[in-house]
Enzyme design. Structure first.
Site, PDB file in Angstrom:
ATOM      1  N   LYS A  33       0.797  -1.237   0.084  1.00 13.62           N
ATOM      2  CA  LYS A  33       0.019  -0.153  -0.137  1.00 13.62           C
ATOM      3  C   LYS A  33       0.925   1.256  -0.062  1.00 13.62           C
ATOM      4  O   LYS A  33       1.888   1.382   1.054  1.00 13.62           O
ATOM      5  CB  LYS A  33      -1.016  -0.051   1.235  1.00 13.62           C
ATOM      6  N   ASP A  60      -3.057   4.503  -2.138  1.00 13.19           N
ATOM      7  CA  ASP A  60      -3.829   5.035  -1.084  1.00 13.19           C
ATOM      8  C   ASP A  60      -3.944   6.460  -1.028  1.00 13.19           C
ATOM      9  O   ASP A  60      -3.659   7.004  -0.006  1.00 13.19           O
ATOM     10  CB  ASP A  60      -3.709   4.348   0.237  1.00 13.19           C
ATOM     11  N   LEU A  61      -4.801   7.069  -2.009  1.00 14.89           N
ATOM     12  CA  LEU A  61      -4.574   8.299  -2.281  1.00 14.89           C
ATOM     13  C   LEU A  61      -5.684   9.067  -1.542  1.00 14.89           C
ATOM     14  O   LEU A  61      -5.884  10.370  -1.459  1.00 14.89           O
ATOM     15  CB  LEU A  61      -4.615   8.851  -3.810  1.00 14.89           C
ATOM     16  N   LYS A  62      -6.890   8.372  -1.168  1.00 12.38           N
ATOM     17  CA  LYS A  62      -7.969   8.675  -0.482  1.00 12.38           C
ATOM     18  C   LYS A  62      -8.286  10.286  -1.182  1.00 12.38           C
ATOM     19  O   LYS A  62      -8.663  11.135  -0.804  1.00 12.38           O
ATOM     20  CB  LYS A  62      -7.604   9.196   0.867  1.00 12.38           C
ATOM     21  N   HIS A  64     -10.676  13.037  -2.953  1.00  5.30           N
ATOM     22  CA  HIS A  64     -11.866  13.590  -2.473  1.00  5.30           C
ATOM     23  C   HIS A  64     -11.928  14.898  -3.033  1.00  5.30           C
ATOM     24  O   HIS A  64     -11.353  15.930  -2.582  1.00  5.30           O
ATOM     25  CB  HIS A  64     -11.883  13.622  -0.883  1.00  5.30           C
ATOM     26  N   ASP A  65     -12.629  15.109  -4.034  1.00  5.63           N
ATOM     27  CA  ASP A  65     -12.543  16.246  -4.801  1.00  5.63           C
ATOM     28  C   ASP A  65     -13.841  16.351  -5.875  1.00  5.63           C
ATOM     29  O   ASP A  65     -14.573  15.244  -5.884  1.00  5.63           O
ATOM     30  CB  ASP A  65     -11.445  16.489  -5.692  1.00  5.63           C
ATOM     31  N   THR A  69     -12.325  16.096 -11.344  1.00  2.00           N
ATOM     32  CA  THR A  69     -10.895  16.083 -11.024  1.00  2.00           C
ATOM     33  C   THR A  69     -10.659  14.498 -10.424  1.00  2.00           C
ATOM     34  O   THR A  69      -9.574  14.101 -10.814  1.00  2.00           O
ATOM     35  CB  THR A  69     -10.580  16.961  -9.673  1.00  2.00           C
ATOM     36  N   THR A 119     -10.406   5.048  10.251  1.00  2.00           N
ATOM     37  CA  THR A 119     -10.450   4.154  11.510  1.00  2.00           C
ATOM     38  C   THR A 119      -9.845   4.893  12.629  1.00  2.00           C
ATOM     39  O   THR A 119     -10.053   4.287  13.748  1.00  2.00           O
ATOM     40  CB  THR A 119      -9.580   2.957  11.403  1.00  2.00           C
ATOM     41  N   ARG A 210       2.389   0.096  10.956  1.00  2.00           N
ATOM     42  CA  ARG A 210       3.452   0.101  11.928  1.00  2.00           C
ATOM     43  C   ARG A 210       3.550  -1.146  12.770  1.00  2.00           C
ATOM     44  O   ARG A 210       4.871  -1.411  13.047  1.00  2.00           O
ATOM     45  CB  ARG A 210       2.769   1.037  13.059  1.00  2.00           C
TER      46      ARG A 210
HETATM   47  O1  C5P Z   1       0.491   1.992  10.730  1.00  5.40           O
HETATM   48  P1  C5P Z   1      -1.085   1.260  10.623  1.00  5.40           P
HETATM   49  O2  C5P Z   1      -1.203  -0.204  10.763  1.00  5.40           O
HETATM   50  O3  C5P Z   1      -2.366   1.832  11.785  1.00  5.40           O
HETATM   51  O4  C5P Z   1      -1.431   1.812   9.249  1.00  5.40           O
HETATM   52  C1  C5P Z   1      -2.794   1.830   8.805  1.00  5.40           C
HETATM   53  C2  C5P Z   1      -2.561   2.261   7.262  1.00  5.40           C
HETATM   54  O5  C5P Z   1      -3.902   2.478   6.935  1.00  5.40           O
HETATM   55  C3  C5P Z   1      -1.968   3.739   7.012  1.00  5.40           C
HETATM   56  O6  C5P Z   1      -1.419   3.853   6.119  1.00  5.40           O
HETATM   57  C4  C5P Z   1      -3.408   4.653   6.914  1.00  5.40           C
HETATM   58  O7  C5P Z   1      -3.241   5.642   6.225  1.00  5.40           O
HETATM   59  C5  C5P Z   1      -4.373   3.524   6.349  1.00  5.40           C
HETATM   60  N1  C5P Z   1      -5.779   3.760   6.333  1.00  5.40           N
HETATM   61  C6  C5P Z   1      -6.409   3.864   7.890  1.00  5.40           C
HETATM   62  N2  C5P Z   1      -7.836   4.053   7.945  1.00  5.40           N
HETATM   63  C7  C5P Z   1      -8.436   4.370   6.756  1.00  5.40           C
HETATM   64  C8  C5P Z   1      -7.866   4.104   5.445  1.00  5.40           C
HETATM   65  C9  C5P Z   1      -6.477   3.728   5.424  1.00  5.40           C
HETATM   66  O8  C5P Z   1      -5.791   3.705   8.749  1.00  5.40           O
HETATM   67  N3  C5P Z   1      -9.792   4.332   6.836  1.00  5.40           N
END
Ligand code: C5P
Length: 239
Positions: A33, A60-62, A64-65, A69, A119, A210
């Protein structure tokens, strides 16, 4: 054995460290990702890491526009060879519809994945920004809208995965971040579960950053997560 449905979040400040970390655990993960940190740092060419490592790329650019675009950004993500690109479901119906139809029209392997509610947000955070009610209510409402507009991949937290599965059925592919092995630190994630629990509740994929990136032994951490997923699948398999 098939690779585990783990998307390893390459939240790194340099391409070299992302490449090294992904290569170390490549045998245990199913996708990389690439999120905002690495993309903003390295630019679109970082998507080539997927080819280098023979792993699909979850971009994972999320997004929102406005619909125009987002549609054009989706076309670019398809040209880069990504397999998934995230958009915020709260961007609305027209945005979602145009994202999905453009991904299909480009003819690559790109799917659009709708992020329901981050989350890291809990009930209080949602009320703060004017979204009254429990997170599950917001998540299911947004998931329904996205599904109706043609989205088939969804990001939700482990706490809502069961409700989203019940709502959308088997055609939906559910991806859950906020996943933590029992002994790992939660960090800023508020709606968390173990990988095993997330899979038992209906997740198809887990996103882990992490707990692998910061582990003393990342390969062992990734293996532990893959095993936890297999255990979750075994528990939820029909007998
Ligand atoms: O380090 P960790 O396991 O918390 O990483 C979660 C990853 O998932 C991060 O890259 C975060 O940007 C992504 N993410 C998230 N919640 C979302 C969508 C993506 O934590 N709803």
């Amino acid at each position: 054995m098939a690779r585990a449905p783990v998307a390893f979040a390459l939240d790194f400040a340099s391409v070299d460290s992302a490449r090294a970390a992904a290569a170390r655990v490549a045998s245990e993960i199913g996708m990389i990702k690439i999120g905002l940190e690495l993309f903003v740092h390295a630019g679109p060419q970082v998507v080539a890491l997927g080819q280098e490592l023979a792993l699909p790329v979850f971009l994972d650019l999320k997004l929102h526009d406005i619909p125009e675009t987002v549609e054009r950004a989706v076309a670019q993500a398809s040209n880069l060879g990504a397999s998934l690109v995230t958009v915020h479901a709260s961007g609305g119906r027209a945005m979602l519809r145009r994202a999905v139809s453009r991904a299909a029209a480009e003819g690559g392997s790109l799917s659009v994945c709708a992020v329901t509610v981050l989350t890291s947000l809990d009930h209080e955070d949602l009320s703060d920004v004017g979204m009254a009610g429990p997170p599950t209510q917001a998540v299911t409402r947004l998931a329904r809208i996205a599904y109706d507009e043609g989205v088939r991949w969804f990001v939700c937290s482990p706490a809502e995965v069961r409700a989203v599965r019940e709502l959308l059925g088997d055609q939906a592919v559910l991806v859950t971040p906020g996943v933590r092995p029992a002994e790992a630190a939660r960090g800023d994630q508020k709606r968390v579960a173990t990988p095993e629990q997330a899979i038992q509740d209906g997740a198809d994929w887990v996103v882990v950053g992490r707990p692998i990136r910061d582990a003393a032994d990342p390969l062992a951490a990734a293996r532990g997560i893959a095993e936890s997923i297999r255990a979750g699948r075994a528990m939820s398999a029909p007998t």
